[in-house]
Design a protein around this motif. Structure first.
Motif, PDB file in Angstrom:
ATOM      1  N   SER A  32       0.762  -1.127  -0.019  1.00 42.23           N
ATOM      2  CA  SER A  32      -0.034  -0.072   0.016  1.00 42.23           C
ATOM      3  C   SER A  32       0.910   1.331  -0.122  1.00 42.23           C
ATOM      4  CB  SER A  32      -1.054   0.153   0.993  1.00 42.23           C
ATOM      5  OG  SER A  32      -0.220  -0.026   2.472  1.00 42.23           O
ATOM      6  N   LEU A  33       1.933   1.148   0.682  1.00 39.97           N
ATOM      7  CA  LEU A  33       2.924   2.242   0.808  1.00 39.97           C
ATOM      8  C   LEU A  33       3.617   2.633  -0.856  1.00 39.97           C
ATOM      9  CD1 LEU A  33       4.958   3.984   3.274  1.00 39.97           C
ATOM     10  CD2 LEU A  33       6.071   3.035   1.462  1.00 39.97           C
ATOM     11  N   ARG A  34       3.915   1.382  -1.305  1.00 33.95           N
ATOM     12  CA  ARG A  34       4.441   1.468  -2.555  1.00 33.95           C
ATOM     13  C   ARG A  34       3.404   2.109  -3.543  1.00 33.95           C
ATOM     14  NH1 ARG A  34       5.937  -3.761  -1.982  1.00 33.95           N
ATOM     15  NH2 ARG A  34       4.566  -4.420  -3.410  1.00 33.95           N
ATOM     16  N   ALA A  35       2.227   1.729  -3.491  1.00 27.94           N
ATOM     17  CA  ALA A  35       1.387   2.039  -4.404  1.00 27.94           C
ATOM     18  C   ALA A  35       1.123   3.665  -4.212  1.00 27.94           C
ATOM     19  CB  ALA A  35       0.180   1.491  -4.392  1.00 27.94           C
ATOM     20  N   ALA A  36       0.892   3.925  -3.174  1.00 30.67           N
ATOM     21  CA  ALA A  36       0.558   5.579  -2.664  1.00 30.67           C
ATOM     22  C   ALA A  36       1.856   6.180  -2.934  1.00 30.67           C
ATOM     23  CB  ALA A  36       0.385   5.528  -1.180  1.00 30.67           C
ATOM     24  N   LEU A  37       2.953   5.958  -2.761  1.00 32.61           N
ATOM     25  CA  LEU A  37       4.167   6.719  -3.036  1.00 32.61           C
ATOM     26  C   LEU A  37       4.275   6.701  -4.480  1.00 32.61           C
ATOM     27  CD1 LEU A  37       6.607   8.509  -1.808  1.00 32.61           C
ATOM     28  CD2 LEU A  37       7.783   6.144  -1.496  1.00 32.61           C
ATOM     29  N   ALA A  38       4.194   5.939  -5.292  1.00 32.02           N
ATOM     30  CA  ALA A  38       4.298   5.890  -6.787  1.00 32.02           C
ATOM     31  C   ALA A  38       3.432   6.648  -7.474  1.00 32.02           C
ATOM     32  CB  ALA A  38       4.136   4.459  -7.362  1.00 32.02           C
ATOM     33  N   GLU A  39       2.139   6.659  -6.799  1.00 30.68           N
ATOM     34  CA  GLU A  39       0.994   7.656  -7.432  1.00 30.68           C
ATOM     35  C   GLU A  39       1.327   8.886  -7.001  1.00 30.68           C
ATOM     36  OE1 GLU A  39      -3.735   8.390  -6.865  1.00 30.68           O
ATOM     37  OE2 GLU A  39      -2.972   6.342  -6.276  1.00 30.68           O
ATOM     38  N   GLN A  40       1.724   9.346  -5.871  1.00 29.37           N
ATOM     39  CA  GLN A  40       1.990  10.785  -5.499  1.00 29.37           C
ATOM     40  C   GLN A  40       3.164  11.127  -6.592  1.00 29.37           C
ATOM     41  OE1 GLN A  40       2.966   9.729  -1.257  1.00 29.37           O
ATOM     42  NE2 GLN A  40       0.886   9.983  -0.952  1.00 29.37           N
ATOM     43  N   LEU A  41       4.411  10.410  -6.865  1.00 35.09           N
ATOM     44  CA  LEU A  41       5.212  10.954  -7.552  1.00 35.09           C
ATOM     45  C   LEU A  41       4.885  10.845  -8.972  1.00 35.09           C
ATOM     46  CD1 LEU A  41       8.195   8.886  -5.371  1.00 35.09           C
ATOM     47  CD2 LEU A  41       7.889  11.282  -5.883  1.00 35.09           C
TER      48      LEU A  41
END
Length: 123
Positions: free
Chosen positions: A16-25
């Motif tokens: 979930s963190l990888r997905a959120a961080l990837a989306e934000q970037l």
């Protein structure tokens, strides 16, 4: 932003963190790849050039973040590394900096602070 390096690798075992961080970037125009563990990260690093690696320090098994950090700095010394960990404290920060981390951010992170830090590291 076209002249700014934009290729980022996220290495964290929390999906979930990888997905959120990837989306934000990605929303900020960065090209983002994610890896769930250190071995996956090393394979990605061997296949493409990354300007920045956002790296967790703690993984449930196998290599640890500090091992990956050392490998990145030995193999690709020009690659910036932002350590992102839930275990953020002064000692971990000092250890990561001594190992070559360019900066340190604790989880949970403030999105705006993270984006400013990424922008600064890639400037």
């Amino acid at each position: 932003m076209n002249d700014t390096p934009r290729n980022i690798l996220i290495v964290d075992d929390e999906e979930s963190l990888r997905a959120a961080l990837a989306e934000q970037l990605h929303d900020e125009g960065y090209d983002v790849t994610a890896a769930a563990n250190p071995n996956e990260a090393i394979e990605q690093l061997k296949q493409a050039v990354y300007n920045l690696v956002i790296l967790d320090l703690k993984f449930p098994e196998g290599m640890k973040g500090h091992d990956v950090l050392k490998w990145i700095k030995d193999t690709y010394p020009g690659t910036k590394v932002l350590v992102l960990t839930a275990y953020a404290n002064l000692k971990e920060g000092k250890i990561a900096k001594q190992a070559g981390a360019d900066d340190f951010l604790s989880k949970p992170y403030n999105v705006e602070d993270m984006l400013q830090l990424v922008k600064h590291l890639l400037a």
